[in-house]
Write a protein that holds these residues in place. Structure first.
Motif, PDB file in Angstrom:
ATOM      1  N   GLU B 382       0.757  -1.320  -0.017  1.00 49.85           N
ATOM      2  CA  GLU B 382       0.047   0.095   0.065  1.00 49.85           C
ATOM      3  C   GLU B 382       0.768   1.236   0.101  1.00 49.85           C
ATOM      4  O   GLU B 382       0.540   2.131  -0.755  1.00 49.85           O
ATOM      5  CB  GLU B 382      -1.109   0.015   1.264  1.00 49.85           C
ATOM      6  N   VAL B 439       4.834  -5.844  -6.444  1.00 50.26           N
ATOM      7  CA  VAL B 439       3.444  -5.736  -6.058  1.00 50.26           C
ATOM      8  C   VAL B 439       2.660  -5.977  -7.292  1.00 50.26           C
ATOM      9  O   VAL B 439       2.957  -5.686  -8.510  1.00 50.26           O
ATOM     10  CB  VAL B 439       2.949  -4.236  -5.615  1.00 50.26           C
ATOM     11  N   LEU B 474      -3.085  -4.758  -3.021  1.00 47.49           N
ATOM     12  CA  LEU B 474      -2.297  -4.116  -1.961  1.00 47.49           C
ATOM     13  C   LEU B 474      -2.274  -4.962  -0.613  1.00 47.49           C
ATOM     14  O   LEU B 474      -1.416  -4.546   0.165  1.00 47.49           O
ATOM     15  CB  LEU B 474      -2.945  -2.597  -1.866  1.00 47.49           C
TER      16      LEU B 474
END
Lengths: 306, 668
Positions: B382, B439, B474
């Motif tokens: 995040e 990610v 996330l």
């Protein structure tokens, strides 16, 4: 009337529909658009189809009203001679207080061969339209079914209905020309001596000129005044009285009857007294409308025995 | 209305419909427009040469046109089909203008209808609808007046049965019946013959691959892609802007994005799911009208909780949704819960996407270095995503149309040289840098923003509203929407009042005419049934079809009733008051029944007096009371005043009629 007869009558009088030439094209178009719309699901084609169907519905509703509200009777002429057109009439009227009837065509289906068309019959009103009746035989003739039809309102479909207007019409034999002494008249024999009417030279009256009158009998001043040839009858002139004899054994009896008919009509219109010998039936010479009808009826209804 | 005027009116209506057909033809395409223009010139010429003694103008015009239409395909100006249509147009004009009778005018009307059909099958614009409406209004009147003219020619007198009121009645009945048929005819899309209705292509959406820079081509296009109306549970519209997710792409080779969709696809909705299941409160409803597209993706907010569509929709591993069949105009409704937020994107299978961490093999190492530099000490996905997004937004400039030499620039060029680009570059840079720092991320293309239409209460989304953004994981299994494009690139606008009105009319046309389908009909039927159902049985929430859904069915039925009620206006003459059966008529009926009971059956078509005369002629004096009854009836119905003591006289006549003898059966 049994239920079968009633049912047959009703089925005959049912309103029937037949597309006109443009109507067939219209139906073809409806089928094409229906297939196109169902195949593609295109709503604009559905819209076209809806418009066409609405035309179809309006056409049928208005046409149905038009024929259902129409009533008809025929008005036959006073005298009918076979193979001769006689001016009769149809009287059409509308039962509806609202809508007018439009474009009604009338046609005899059995005998008479008359046709007529009325453009508009006002609401609850009636219209008389002339029609020419013609018959191909003498005697009692049955006038039966009449077809009323209309292509109102869009001219795409002919809607028609048959109406039973049973009626019997007495048709006199055909009037054969041929002069005062031609044909059957030649067989006629003067039966009575000429009679005198009134004083010598006294004016009895004028009548229209008919074929066979001597030219010198035409009264020119009266003719000029009236506008057509007139013959003056005077007292002291011969009022001929004679009998038409018909050879009923002749193989051409119909011709004999036709010539006799022509002779009688001509002679009576000239004011002559005339009788008839028709087989066993003998009618003494007279004149007048009733006598004329009697003579012509005898000719019309004559039947040769076996 | 006088008859000559009426005849002219029929010809005038025909001429108007010819012009309308030409205009509709002109709206189809450029060739149609050219043909239409020439045709209209022909009409103008014919207008000048209206006099019947000047047919030479028409002869020359027709000869010219025939020559042109014969030569045009040879010169490759128009294809043969267009030449055929042109010939049709001129044959029509020729017949319409030189026709000597109503039959010619009828042919002209049929040909005008054919042109409208051609236009309707080719193009679905409101112009064609207006043309069809004109046809619906004028054609019955034109046909009826032409028929009157034909009657006039045959019968020799001038009928005046159809007045102004009659014409209006015909137009009203035709319109109402057309509406009723249109709304109530069941929609069948049999597709017996192949037909494709897709006419809008969306580069960047039709295939699985999107080249970097492709979306720039959409920026200048104002073509409408979809209309969306988002409303809350109280049916209040929401302005947005909303992200309308299209396809997700996970494979990037440095130049183009592609989707790794596997063959295993699952169905998202069953057809005809009318949303009977109750919805939780607070759920928003989005009603989308999608124009035909080649690839048929389903655009909706990313977090939809339910979908209602009559088409089969398939969803791939990346939660990309597509319609299953051929392209066409579609309407669907989706529901979403805004409280779930962006982090609740339901991509249950996307987490298993094999390429969500894939990077181009020849990726410039400076990209990864830049990403590492930007995230600094951030450790959570995040935090990494937040820093990368902020960096791109703050340090790069938005430019929808690339400058000279920058078209089709690569990612490296965007990141290190020009430092400006459109949304696709921002999304690509973010996705690649997220992947570079481990990610999971995919690029999503769809739409964002649009024009708010205040009149219609919906948002118009055009090609220029195409947008790209990123969805990233996330937290495990939780994908969020990330948009790195600076705000300047996403500016929703409002429409001017005039545009809004025009757009609303078009939307209305699409909604109620073009998109009206079997589903709408079934939905309307269900809504009608709900009206009569006990309140507890109705489906709760926004999913239940409301009264609005029943509007087409109600309008259709109402139009049918009104059309039946309008029958009195078909003719110019006013309908009289409802007729009351008086004592004379009643007595006549009883008398006739008595006569018929005794075997005297006059022909059914005979009116009373004639029927009585018919019986009198056969029976003689005993039937005289029937004659009296018939005349009393006639006097009562048609006379200026009722007959004096009519009831009493009718009663006496009826009594005297009891002496009527039975009919003697005919002997053989």
């Amino acid at each position: 009337m049994t239920w079968r007869e009633r049912w047959a009558l009703q089925s005959r009088q049912r309103v029937r529909v037949r597309p006109t030439r443009e109507g067939w094209w219209f139906l073809l178009l409806v089928v094409g658009v229906t297939l196109g719309a169902f195949n593609t699901g295109n709503n604009l084609l559905y819209l076209c189809l809806s418009a066409l169907l609405s035309l179809l519905v309006i056409q049928n509703v208005l046409a149905e009203w038009n024929l259902r509200a129409a009533r008809l009777r025929r008005r036959l002429p006073g005298e009918l001679f076979s193979f001769e057109q006689a001016e009769g009439a149809y009287v059409l009227w509308s039962l509806r207080p609202g809508p007018a009837l439009v474009g009604i065509q009338v046609e005899e289906l059995d005998e008479g061969g008359a046709q007529a068309e009325v453009s508009v019959v006002p609401p609850t009103g009636e219209v008389e339209v002339p029609a020419a009746f013609t018959f191909g035989g003498r005697g009692w003739q049955r006038l039966g079914r009449v077809r009323i039809s209309s292509t109102w309102p869009f001219g795409l479909f002919l809607r028609y209905r048959e109406i039973d207007l049973d009626e019997a019409a007495l048709v006199y034999p055909a009037r054969r020309p041929g002069g005062a002494r031609a044909g059957g008249a030649e067989r006629g024999a003067e039966e009575e001596t000429p009679r005198r009417r009134g004083g010598a030279g006294e004016l009895l009256g004028a009548r229209p000129y008919v074929e066979g009158d001597p030219i010198r009998s035409v009264h020119w001043p009266t003719s000029a005044r009236v506008g057509r040839p007139m013959v003056v009858e005077r007292a002291g002139e011969e009022a001929r009285s004679w009998v038409v004899r018909v050879d009923v054994q002749s193989p051409q009896v119909e011709d004999e009857l036709a010539r006799a008919c022509g002779q009688i009509v001509t002679a009576l219109s000239r004011g002559e007294r005339i009788g008839l010998e028709l087989g066993d039936e003998r009618l003494s010479p007279q004149h007048g409308g009733v006598h004329r009808r009697r003579l012509l009826t005898a000719l019309a209804l004559f039947e040769r025995g076996l | 209305m006088s008859a000559p005027g009426l005849s002219n009116l029929g010809a005038r209506f025909t001429r108007v419909l010819v012009v309308v057909g030409l205009l509709a033809l002109g709206s189809v395409n450029q060739q149609g427009a050219a043909l239409s223009a020439v045709g209209l010139v022909g009409v103008a010429l014919s207008w000048l040469a209206t006099h019947p003694h000047r047919p030479r103008v028409w002869a020359v015009t027709t000869a010219l046109v025939a020559m042109l239409t014969a030569l045009a395909p040879s010169l490759m100006l128009v294809p043969w089909a267009s030449a055929g249509v042109a010939l049709l147009v001129y044959l029509q004009l020729h017949r319409a203008r030189t026709g000597s009778g109503p039959a010619d005018d009828r042919v002209a009307l049929v040909l005008a209808l054919l042109m409208l059909l051609y236009a309707g099958a080719s193009r679905r614009s409101p112009v064609v609808g207006l043309a069809l409406l004109t046809f619906v209004l004028l054609a019955p009147g034109a046909l009826a007046t032409l028929e009157l003219r034909a009657t006039e020619q045959r019968a020799g007198d001038a009928p005046s049965a159809l007045g102004r009121r009659g014409l209006l009645g015909l137009a009203a009945a035709s319109t109402l019946l057309t509406a009723a048929f249109f709304l109530l005819l069941p929609r069948i899309d049999a597709e017996l013959l192949a037909s494709s209705q897709g006419d809008a292509e969306m580069s960047g959406f039709e295939g699985a691959d999107v080249n970097l820079g492709d979306l720039a081509g959409l920026q200048g296009s104002e073509e409408l892609i979809l209309r969306v109306r988002v409303s809350d549970e109280h049916n209040e519209p929401l302005y947005g802007p909303f992200y309308l997710r299209g396809l997700a792409l996970d494979w990037f080779d440095g130049v183009r994005w592609a989707s790794s969709r596997t063959a295993t696809q699952r169905e998202l909705v069953e057809p005809y799911d009318f949303g009977l299941r109750p919805l939780p409160p607070g759920v928003l409803r989005q009603e989308v009208h999608l124009e035909p597209t080649v690839s048929a993706p389903l655009f909706a907010t990313p977090t939809i909780t339910r979908l209602f569509s009559d088409d089969r929709v398939r969803v791939d591993e990346l939660n990309g949704r597509r319609f299953d069949d051929s392209p066409r105009r579609r309407r669907y409704t989706a529901w979403f819960d805004p409280r779930l937020g962006d982090g609740a994107i339901q991509s249950p299978t996307a987490s298993e996407g094999r390429f969500a961490l894939q990077l181009p093999s020849d990726l410039d190492p400076r990209v990864a270095a830049l990403a590492a530099q930007i995230i600094g000490d951030a450790t959570t996905p995040e935090a990494k995503a937040r820093r990368l997004t902020r960096h791109l937004r703050d340090t790069y400039a938005y430019q929808d149309i690339p400058a000279e030499g920058e078209a089709g620039q690569g990612l490296v060029s965007f990141l290190f040289d020009t430092r400006r680009g459109h949304c696709e570059y921002f999304a690509t840079a973010l996705a690649v840098m997220l992947r570079a720092v481990d990610v999971r991320a995919v690029v999503v293309i769809g739409f964002y923003g649009g024009e708010w239409n205040d009149v219609g209460g919906h948002i118009n989304v055009r090609r220029s509203d195409a947008h790209a953004w990123v969805e990233a994981e996330l937290s495990p299994g939780r994908w969020s929407l990330l948009d790195a494009t600076p705000a300047g690139g996403m500016s929703p606008g409002d429409q001017s009042l005039l545009n809004a009105l025009s757009d609303t009319a078009t939307a209305w046309w699409s909604r109620w005419v073009l998109d009206y389908d079997l589903t709408s009909q079934i939905e309307g039927g269900r809504a009608l049934a709900n009206l009569f159902a006990p309140s507890g049985d109705a489906a709760p929430g926004a999913a239940a079809p409301g009264l609005a859904a029943a509007t087409p069915i109600l309008v259709g039925l109402g139009a049918l009733v009104l059309a039946i009620g309008a029958r009195g206006a078909f003719y110019g003459a006013a309908r009289g008051p409802r007729r009351v059966i008086g004592p004379e008529e009643r007595a006549w009926r009883e008398g006739l029944a008595l006569a018929e009971g005794r075997g005297h059956h006059p022909p059914p078509a005979l009116p009373p007096v004639e029927a009585a005369e018919w019986i009198f002629a056969r029976v003689g004096e005993p039937a005289r009371p029937l004659l009296t009854l018939a005349w009393l009836h006639h006097e009562a119905c048609f006379g200026p005043t009722p007959p004096p003591e009519g009831a009493k006289r009718a009663k006496l006549a009826l009594r005297a009629l009891l002496l009527l003898p039975r009919a003697v059966p005919p002997t053989s």
